[in-house]
Design a protein around this motif. Structure first.
Motif, PDB file in Angstrom:
ATOM      1  N   ASN A   1       0.819  -1.217   0.000  1.00  0.00           N
ATOM      2  CA  ASN A   1       0.000   0.000   0.000  1.00  0.00           C
ATOM      3  C   ASN A   1       0.853   1.268   0.000  1.00  0.00           C
ATOM      4  O   ASN A   1       0.338   2.351  -0.280  1.00  0.00           O
ATOM      5  CB  ASN A   1      -0.932   0.019   1.205  1.00  0.00           C
ATOM      6  CG  ASN A   1      -2.082  -0.960   1.063  1.00  0.00           C
ATOM      7  OD1 ASN A   1      -2.443  -1.343  -0.044  1.00  0.00           O
ATOM      8  ND2 ASN A   1      -2.659  -1.377   2.179  1.00  0.00           N
ATOM      9  N   GLU A   2       2.130   1.144   0.323  1.00  0.00           N
ATOM     10  CA  GLU A   2       3.016   2.313   0.343  1.00  0.00           C
ATOM     11  C   GLU A   2       3.900   2.398  -0.895  1.00  0.00           C
ATOM     12  O   GLU A   2       4.811   3.209  -0.962  1.00  0.00           O
ATOM     13  CB  GLU A   2       3.855   2.297   1.616  1.00  0.00           C
ATOM     14  CG  GLU A   2       3.019   2.487   2.884  1.00  0.00           C
ATOM     15  CD  GLU A   2       3.851   2.543   4.140  1.00  0.00           C
ATOM     16  OE1 GLU A   2       5.007   2.073   4.126  1.00  0.00           O
ATOM     17  OE2 GLU A   2       3.340   3.067   5.147  1.00  0.00           O
ATOM     18  N   HIS A   3       3.627   1.552  -1.882  1.00  0.00           N
ATOM     19  CA  HIS A   3       4.343   1.655  -3.156  1.00  0.00           C
ATOM     20  C   HIS A   3       3.976   2.957  -3.857  1.00  0.00           C
ATOM     21  O   HIS A   3       2.874   3.490  -3.702  1.00  0.00           O
ATOM     22  CB  HIS A   3       3.951   0.505  -4.076  1.00  0.00           C
ATOM     23  CG  HIS A   3       4.819  -0.702  -3.938  1.00  0.00           C
ATOM     24  ND1 HIS A   3       6.184  -0.673  -4.111  1.00  0.00           N
ATOM     25  CD2 HIS A   3       4.520  -1.984  -3.652  1.00  0.00           C
ATOM     26  CE1 HIS A   3       6.676  -1.884  -3.946  1.00  0.00           C
ATOM     27  NE2 HIS A   3       5.679  -2.694  -3.649  1.00  0.00           N
ATOM     28  N   LEU A   4       4.891   3.445  -4.693  1.00  0.00           N
ATOM     29  CA  LEU A   4       4.646   4.646  -5.474  1.00  0.00           C
ATOM     30  C   LEU A   4       5.550   4.612  -6.705  1.00  0.00           C
ATOM     31  O   LEU A   4       6.746   4.357  -6.596  1.00  0.00           O
ATOM     32  CB  LEU A   4       4.929   5.901  -4.647  1.00  0.00           C
ATOM     33  CG  LEU A   4       4.613   7.252  -5.272  1.00  0.00           C
ATOM     34  CD1 LEU A   4       3.152   7.343  -5.683  1.00  0.00           C
ATOM     35  CD2 LEU A   4       4.961   8.380  -4.293  1.00  0.00           C
ATOM     36  N   GLY A   5       4.963   4.859  -7.877  1.00  0.00           N
ATOM     37  CA  GLY A   5       5.742   4.859  -9.102  1.00  0.00           C
ATOM     38  C   GLY A   5       6.410   6.202  -9.352  1.00  0.00           C
ATOM     39  O   GLY A   5       5.880   7.264  -9.023  1.00  0.00           O
ATOM     40  N   TYR A   6       7.581   6.136  -9.961  1.00  0.00           N
ATOM     41  CA  TYR A   6       8.337   7.327 -10.373  1.00  0.00           C
ATOM     42  C   TYR A   6       8.838   7.121 -11.795  1.00  0.00           C
ATOM     43  O   TYR A   6       8.904   5.992 -12.293  1.00  0.00           O
ATOM     44  CB  TYR A   6       9.528   7.584  -9.451  1.00  0.00           C
ATOM     45  CG  TYR A   6       9.174   8.260  -8.147  1.00  0.00           C
ATOM     46  CD1 TYR A   6       9.322   9.637  -7.982  1.00  0.00           C
ATOM     47  CD2 TYR A   6       8.691   7.519  -7.079  1.00  0.00           C
ATOM     48  CE1 TYR A   6       8.989  10.249  -6.780  1.00  0.00           C
ATOM     49  CE2 TYR A   6       8.365   8.130  -5.877  1.00  0.00           C
ATOM     50  CZ  TYR A   6       8.520   9.500  -5.734  1.00  0.00           C
ATOM     51  OH  TYR A   6       8.188  10.110  -4.545  1.00  0.00           O
ATOM     52  N   ALA A   7       9.237   8.235 -12.425  1.00  0.00           N
ATOM     53  CA  ALA A   7       9.840   8.167 -13.756  1.00  0.00           C
ATOM     54  C   ALA A   7      10.876   9.268 -13.897  1.00  0.00           C
ATOM     55  O   ALA A   7      10.761  10.333 -13.280  1.00  0.00           O
ATOM     56  CB  ALA A   7       8.786   8.310 -14.846  1.00  0.00           C
ATOM     57  N   VAL A   8      11.889   8.999 -14.706  1.00  0.00           N
ATOM     58  CA  VAL A   8      12.735  10.068 -15.238  1.00  0.00           C
ATOM     59  C   VAL A   8      12.504  10.101 -16.736  1.00  0.00           C
ATOM     60  O   VAL A   8      12.207   9.073 -17.362  1.00  0.00           O
ATOM     61  CB  VAL A   8      14.229   9.870 -14.905  1.00  0.00           C
ATOM     62  CG1 VAL A   8      14.451   9.959 -13.404  1.00  0.00           C
ATOM     63  CG2 VAL A   8      14.768   8.550 -15.456  1.00  0.00           C
TER      64      VAL A   8
END
Length: 350
Positions: free
Chosen positions: A131-138
């Protein structure tokens, strides 16, 4: 960084299955280690962007576990993979920057990463919460200058994985707890796989569930008519999934084995599948297959052992390609296993 250690060349032929035709052959050659920095290097991907090749992977001095010291490294090759130079390395504070994957979308190069919240240092397994996952991108317009890590709206509580694009939209595999359950930690049968959709590559929404129980790492392959084929790692065995727009109805069928870190790409008219195969007598091996009549036909097994797999693929020409993967089959001078990045060349023989 230049490609350094050239392993003993591996050359062998294997069968490529094609419908209604004698199978042509494939030669696997020039197998080599291309990166090792003393850290745990894993989870690869490959792509061609603006005439250059790019290779990405996670690197972490603390090893495989969830740890805030993890980062994603991006290498570039201007000579078809002969040599590689670093162009970018990024991390997200208090998060494990993990499983980087490429996507070319609207003429920009994205690197997506699913990040575990870890705090400072290593997060114990019993405290890991999807539940604490979060996606990021560069993001880069030229492959040289890169944005800072950008938080992906709509991905909180989702562990994002491979990406694909079709008809002006981007799609992500996102795994999440059923109903964002706050009970059991980690992963298991109570995990859903969601197809996430975006019009800009940064803001995401749910398109549909493609696995409502036991969801796992999944690779998408879009056909010209918009239909999509997917390899879902599942638990065991892996599954072959299909859907057509608007991707709300899916057919699923089991394959004959587990596939860890699945790869699914089209090479010419053939579907290539790759990933970790847990053999009964030799342990886990990084293996390649052709998907023929919904069945896997193994054609290559790379030197690998222990922690390995998560291959990437890039086509060099209609008859040549590169495959990346990681493995712990080699040891350093002290006899300790290393976790390094490897490349191999595939050639289709007429």
């Amino acid at each position: 960084m230049k490609s350094t250690l050239l392993l003993a060349a591996l050359a062998f032929t294997a069968v490529l299955a094609a419908p209604a035709a004698d199978p042509p052959k494939v030669t696997v050659s020039n197998l080599r280690r291309v990166f090792h920095n003393g850290e745990h290097n894993a989870f690869t991907d490959l792509i061609r962007f603006k005439d250059d090749l790019y290779l990405t992977f996670r690197s972490c001095p603390a090893g495989h576990d969830v740890n805030s010291t993890a980062s994603a490294i991006i290498l570039r090759s201007k000579d078809e993979g002969a040599t590689w130079d670093p162009v970018h390395r990024f991390s997200v504070p208090q998060r494990d920057t993990r499983d980087p994957h490429f996507l070319i979308f609207k003429d920009r190069l994205f690197v997506y990463t699913g990040t575990w919240w870890s705090g400072e240092g290593t997060l114990p397994r019993e405290k890991r919460d999807m539940n604490e996952h979060l996606g990021y991108a560069v993001v880069s317009d030229d492959g040289v200058q890169w944005s800072a890590p950008l938080m992906l709206e709509g991905t909180y509580g989702h562990y994002i994985w491979r990406a694909a694009a079709y008809d002006g939209k981007a799609y992500l595999c996102g795994r999440r707890k059923t109903n964002f359950n706050t009970g059991a930690q980690g992963e298991g049968s109570g995990i859903q796989s969601v197809m996430l959709e975006s019009e800009d590559g940064l803001i995401w929404r749910k398109r549909a569930f493609f696995s409502e129980n036991g969801g796992n790492e999944t690779a998408f392959l879009f056909e010209k008519d918009g239909s999509v084929l997917a390899i879902d790692r599942h638990r065991s065995p892996a599954t072959l999934n299909r859907s057509k727009p608007p991707y709300t109805e899916w057919s699923r069928q089991p394959l004959d084995r587990f596939i860890g870190g699945p790869l699914l790409v089209k090479w010419g008219e053939h579907c290539l599948v790759g990933g970790r195969h847990s053999t009964k007598d030799r342990g886990p091996k990084t293996t390649l297959y052709w998907l023929v009549d919904d069945k896997l036909q193994e054609f290559a097994e790379f030197p690998s052992a222990g922690d390995n797999s998560y291959p990437g693929f890039v086509e060099l020409s209609p008859t040549r390609a590169l495959v990346s993967y990681y493995s712990t089959h080699e040891k350093d001078e002290a006899g300790k296993p290393i976790t390094a990045i490897y490349l191999a060349e595939l050639t289709l023989n007429p």
